[in-house]
Motif scaffolding. Structure first.
Motif, PDB file in Angstrom:
ATOM      1  N   GLY A 280       3.050  15.420 -11.537  1.00 18.25           N
ATOM      2  CA  GLY A 280       4.087  16.333 -11.131  1.00 18.25           C
ATOM      3  C   GLY A 280       4.972  15.724 -11.280  1.00 18.25           C
ATOM      4  O   GLY A 280       5.204  14.987 -12.008  1.00 18.25           O
ATOM      5  N   PRO A 281       6.650  16.532 -10.981  1.00 18.49           N
ATOM      6  CA  PRO A 281       7.747  16.163 -11.430  1.00 18.49           C
ATOM      7  C   PRO A 281       8.633  14.967 -11.598  1.00 18.49           C
ATOM      8  O   PRO A 281       7.584  14.095 -10.182  1.00 18.49           O
ATOM      9  CB  PRO A 281       8.308  17.402 -10.779  1.00 18.49           C
ATOM     10  N   LEU A 282       9.375  15.221 -12.328  1.00 22.39           N
ATOM     11  CA  LEU A 282       9.761  13.551 -12.610  1.00 22.39           C
ATOM     12  C   LEU A 282      10.750  12.904 -11.797  1.00 22.39           C
ATOM     13  O   LEU A 282      10.332  11.482 -11.143  1.00 22.39           O
ATOM     14  CB  LEU A 282       9.972  12.778 -14.082  1.00 22.39           C
ATOM     15  N   PHE A 283      11.296  12.896 -10.311  1.00 19.04           N
ATOM     16  CA  PHE A 283      11.960  12.814  -9.380  1.00 19.04           C
ATOM     17  C   PHE A 283      11.345  12.545  -8.587  1.00 19.04           C
ATOM     18  O   PHE A 283      12.073  11.429  -7.770  1.00 19.04           O
ATOM     19  CB  PHE A 283      12.978  14.056  -8.952  1.00 19.04           C
ATOM     20  N   PHE A 284       9.495  12.558  -8.737  1.00 18.53           N
ATOM     21  CA  PHE A 284       9.106  10.978  -7.535  1.00 18.53           C
ATOM     22  C   PHE A 284       9.334  10.207  -7.914  1.00 18.53           C
ATOM     23  O   PHE A 284       9.293   9.041  -6.517  1.00 18.53           O
ATOM     24  CB  PHE A 284       7.744  11.293  -7.948  1.00 18.53           C
ATOM     25  N   THR A 285       9.869   9.604  -8.933  1.00 11.81           N
ATOM     26  CA  THR A 285      10.194   7.873  -9.553  1.00 11.81           C
ATOM     27  C   THR A 285      11.212   7.519  -9.665  1.00 11.81           C
ATOM     28  O   THR A 285      11.732   6.774  -9.788  1.00 11.81           O
ATOM     29  CB  THR A 285       9.720   7.929 -10.942  1.00 11.81           C
ATOM     30  N   HIS A 286      12.600   9.140  -8.772  1.00 10.32           N
ATOM     31  CA  HIS A 286      14.184   8.672  -9.266  1.00 10.32           C
ATOM     32  C   HIS A 286      14.321   8.820  -7.615  1.00 10.32           C
ATOM     33  O   HIS A 286      14.936   7.477  -7.157  1.00 10.32           O
ATOM     34  CB  HIS A 286      14.489   9.999  -9.796  1.00 10.32           C
ATOM     35  N   TYR A 287      14.147   9.478  -6.316  1.00 12.78           N
ATOM     36  CA  TYR A 287      15.009   9.341  -5.571  1.00 12.78           C
ATOM     37  C   TYR A 287      14.699   8.502  -4.617  1.00 12.78           C
ATOM     38  O   TYR A 287      15.669   7.604  -4.045  1.00 12.78           O
ATOM     39  CB  TYR A 287      14.421  11.181  -4.794  1.00 12.78           C
ATOM     40  N   SER A 288      13.787   7.310  -4.284  1.00  9.08           N
ATOM     41  CA  SER A 288      13.348   6.860  -3.449  1.00  9.08           C
ATOM     42  C   SER A 288      13.835   5.390  -4.180  1.00  9.08           C
ATOM     43  O   SER A 288      14.219   4.939  -3.563  1.00  9.08           O
ATOM     44  CB  SER A 288      12.023   7.037  -3.036  1.00  9.08           C
ATOM     45  N   PHE A 289      13.762   5.812  -5.069  1.00  6.91           N
ATOM     46  CA  PHE A 289      13.709   4.000  -6.412  1.00  6.91           C
ATOM     47  C   PHE A 289      15.377   4.078  -6.571  1.00  6.91           C
ATOM     48  O   PHE A 289      15.394   2.825  -7.592  1.00  6.91           O
ATOM     49  CB  PHE A 289      12.549   4.568  -7.442  1.00  6.91           C
ATOM     50  N   LEU A 297       7.326  -4.920  -6.140  1.00  7.32           N
ATOM     51  CA  LEU A 297       7.215  -4.385  -5.464  1.00  7.32           C
ATOM     52  C   LEU A 297       6.124  -3.042  -5.074  1.00  7.32           C
ATOM     53  O   LEU A 297       5.408  -2.342  -6.051  1.00  7.32           O
ATOM     54  CB  LEU A 297       7.915  -2.365  -4.974  1.00  7.32           C
ATOM     55  N   LYS A 298       4.903  -4.122  -4.278  1.00  6.27           N
ATOM     56  CA  LYS A 298       3.127  -3.499  -3.649  1.00  6.27           C
ATOM     57  C   LYS A 298       3.009  -3.234  -2.477  1.00  6.27           C
ATOM     58  O   LYS A 298       4.034  -4.098  -1.769  1.00  6.27           O
ATOM     59  CB  LYS A 298       3.160  -4.822  -4.781  1.00  6.27           C
ATOM     60  N   ASP A 299       1.807  -2.801  -2.289  1.00  7.82           N
ATOM     61  CA  ASP A 299       1.447  -2.867  -0.576  1.00  7.82           C
ATOM     62  C   ASP A 299       0.099  -2.926  -1.049  1.00  7.82           C
ATOM     63  O   ASP A 299      -0.400  -2.677  -1.629  1.00  7.82           O
ATOM     64  CB  ASP A 299       2.243  -1.825   0.150  1.00  7.82           C
ATOM     65  N   GLN A 300      -0.585  -2.317  -0.226  1.00  7.37           N
ATOM     66  CA  GLN A 300      -2.610  -2.463   0.097  1.00  7.37           C
ATOM     67  C   GLN A 300      -2.695  -0.697  -1.159  1.00  7.37           C
ATOM     68  O   GLN A 300      -3.997  -0.700  -1.026  1.00  7.37           O
ATOM     69  CB  GLN A 300      -2.669  -2.133   1.570  1.00  7.37           C
ATOM     70  N   TYR A 301      -1.439  -0.385  -1.004  1.00 14.22           N
ATOM     71  CA  TYR A 301      -1.989   1.100  -1.944  1.00 14.22           C
ATOM     72  C   TYR A 301      -1.598   1.153  -3.341  1.00 14.22           C
ATOM     73  O   TYR A 301      -2.647   1.485  -3.772  1.00 14.22           O
ATOM     74  CB  TYR A 301      -1.572   1.961  -0.918  1.00 14.22           C
ATOM     75  N   ALA A 302      -0.117   0.510  -3.683  1.00 10.23           N
ATOM     76  CA  ALA A 302      -0.227   0.450  -4.555  1.00 10.23           C
ATOM     77  C   ALA A 302       0.791  -0.637  -5.460  1.00 10.23           C
ATOM     78  O   ALA A 302       1.164  -0.744  -4.292  1.00 10.23           O
ATOM     79  CB  ALA A 302       0.737   1.655  -5.266  1.00 10.23           C
ATOM     80  N   ASP A 303       0.752  -0.707  -7.192  1.00 12.06           N
ATOM     81  CA  ASP A 303       2.011  -1.409  -7.279  1.00 12.06           C
ATOM     82  C   ASP A 303       2.796  -0.416  -8.168  1.00 12.06           C
ATOM     83  O   ASP A 303       2.515   0.414  -8.686  1.00 12.06           O
ATOM     84  CB  ASP A 303       1.516  -2.532  -8.538  1.00 12.06           C
ATOM     85  N   TYR A 304       4.330  -0.321  -7.200  1.00 12.87           N
ATOM     86  CA  TYR A 304       5.527   0.669  -7.804  1.00 12.87           C
ATOM     87  C   TYR A 304       5.626   1.061  -8.446  1.00 12.87           C
ATOM     88  O   TYR A 304       6.123   2.070  -9.121  1.00 12.87           O
ATOM     89  CB  TYR A 304       6.395   1.291  -6.507  1.00 12.87           C
ATOM     90  N   TRP A 305       5.780  -0.509  -9.592  1.00 10.74           N
ATOM     91  CA  TRP A 305       6.315  -0.501 -10.950  1.00 10.74           C
ATOM     92  C   TRP A 305       4.966   0.188 -11.121  1.00 10.74           C
ATOM     93  O   TRP A 305       5.222   0.619 -12.913  1.00 10.74           O
ATOM     94  CB  TRP A 305       7.051  -1.983 -11.143  1.00 10.74           C
TER      95      TRP A 305
END
Length: 454
Positions: A280-289, A297-305
């Motif tokens: 998808g568009p790259l702003f998914f990696t920007h706005y929240s981060f 930063l991790k939870d049961q679903y992913a390692d966000y880095w």
């Protein structure tokens, strides 16, 4: 492909006809802190550090020189287009702008007192502006504080835009710790406004957050916020509320669901943990981060880095492979995300490739791919600067394929450039946001781990 969740409320609802309209800029506030822009002056032969300074500082001007003179908030875009005019300010874009102002104060482009005074003006304005169950609308009239309708039924609360606003305000509250009247006012009003957001009311009693509510149309937009997209920050802040917090089940059963949440496929030799095909568009990696530090930063679903690096790498590698043979694409010219285009506003991605490069995509990717981002920055500035460098930094988009170069700048695209470059250089905004009680509480409640958590 169900990208509509994140893209419709990130300017695509009523913006599809914007880019082609004529440019008319309202006058900026009197006596700007920075010297007037001279298009003939573009310093050359800059070192890497000088170039980073130049890009950040020039882009910051969008929020400083062009901020609304009454409210201090960020204008939606630099050109007046379609059916709205000079007074439109953007809630989420203002959150991004507040982050840019903090960076400017820290780097000495403006004084700390000037920064505090501008953000104090913003919180004073928000204190009297329209809100709905504590949440703000997408757009406000920057003079009156009244809601400006974003879409046919989108004339009330927007909790995603509200979360982007608080991403910036909470950074400001952590930064402005001195006992001056303006700094005290920023801290106090931010806290009072924040505590009034009724996040759990936006669940309608279900285990999912709803994006919109309108006093005229109720819940008729019926827009549930499912992942993966730019809205992780919304769930974290909703969980971090001291009075109206959501439970973890809302995150697990609302956010972490849907056909475009888990991925696991390999694209261009890179495994993508979450998200739609090709990322998808790259702003998914920007706005929240801009506030959430993805390192560790991790939870049961992913390692966000890992998630954000993978998404960035796929976006970059797609442009290098250039399967559609778009003119100009390559290692030094890449980055697909939502922006203006030669045929209107579009959510550019490898799945929607219109031949348009959006400078914010590669520049705000600096933390995830510093070498590749810097290579693009040098090409944009040194080689294409005569066409795409201007009063507020790089324009919103360009297409060598269609010989089209935007004249416009958008708040939601300029803000991430300043913030994400700074996060890679100093970690400033990550340190501020992640130290806030709200982030700490929300992340712990949702089961995250992070080196920042105490």
């Amino acid at each position: 492909m169900k990208l509509a969740l994140s893209l419709l409320s990130s300017c695509i609802l009523s913006a599809s006809l914007l880019a082609a309209q004529p440019t008319r800029r309202p006058a900026p506030p009197a006596k700007p802190a920075l010297a007037k822009f001279d298009p003939r002056q573009r310093p050359r032969n800059l070192s890497d550090e000088q170039l980073l300074d130049q890009v950040q500082r020039q882009t910051f001007r969008y929020f400083w020189d062009f901020g609304h003179p009454v409210s201090g908030m960020a204008r939606e875009r630099s050109n007046v287009a379609y059916d709205y005019g000079n007074e439109v300010v953007t809630t989420g874009g203002t959150g991004f702008g507040i982050m840019a102002i903090i960076v400017a104060a820290e780097r000495g482009w403006i004084t700390r007192a000037q920064a505090a005074a501008r953000i104090s003006k913003i919180v004073n304005f928000l204190w009297k502006a329209d809100m709905y169950h504590g949440a703000f609308p997408h757009w406000l009239n920057g003079e009156t504080g009244h809601t400006i309708r974003f879409g046919i039924k989108d004339d009330g609360a927007d909790i995603v835009e509200t979360s982007f606003l608080y991403e910036g305000l909470l950074c400001a509250r952590q930064y402005f710790t001195k006992d001056t009247p303006d700094e005290q006012n920023v801290r106090n009003r931010t806290l009072w406004l924040w505590e009034g957001v009724e996040w759990n009311w936006f669940t309608q009693g279900q285990n999912v957050l709803y994006w919109h509510w309108s006093p005229n149309n109720g819940w008729s937009m019926n827009h549930q916020i499912h992942g993966w997209n730019e809205c992780l920050i919304t769930y974290v802040l909703a969980a971090g509320s001291p009075r109206y917090g959501i439970e973890k089940a809302v995150y697990d059963q609302g956010w972490a669901t849907g056909p475009e949440y888990k991925n696991g496929k390999t694209y261009y030799n890179t495994v993508l943990p979450l998200g739609p095909n090709l990322g998808g568009p790259l702003f998914f990696t920007h706005y929240s981060f801009m506030g959430l530090d993805p390192h560790g930063l991790k939870d049961q679903y992913a390692d966000y880095w890992q998630q954000n690096q993978a998404h960035t790498r796929i976006n970059h590698n797609y442009c290098v492979a250039n399967p559609k043979q778009q003119k100009g694409y390559g290692p030094n010219c890449w980055g697909l995300t939502a922006s203006d285009s030669w045929q209107g506003y579009a959510a550019h991605s490898p799945s929607e490739d219109l031949g348009v490069i959006s400078p914010t995509a590669a520049l705000a990717a600096y933390p995830y791919a510093p070498a590749e981002s810097l290579l693009a920055m040098k090409h944009f500035y040194n080689d294409l600067g005569d066409k795409i460098w201007g009063e507020y930094g790089f324009v919103d988009g360009f297409s060598e394929q269609h010989d089209w170069y935007a004249k416009s700048y958008l708040a939601i695209d300029q803000g991430p450039i300043v913030a994400m470059i700074e996060n890679q250089r100093s970690g400033l905004l990550w340190k501020l946001f992640m130290s806030s009680p709200e982030a700490q509480r929300g992340l712990k409640k949702l089961g995250f781990t992070s080196p920042h958590l105490k």
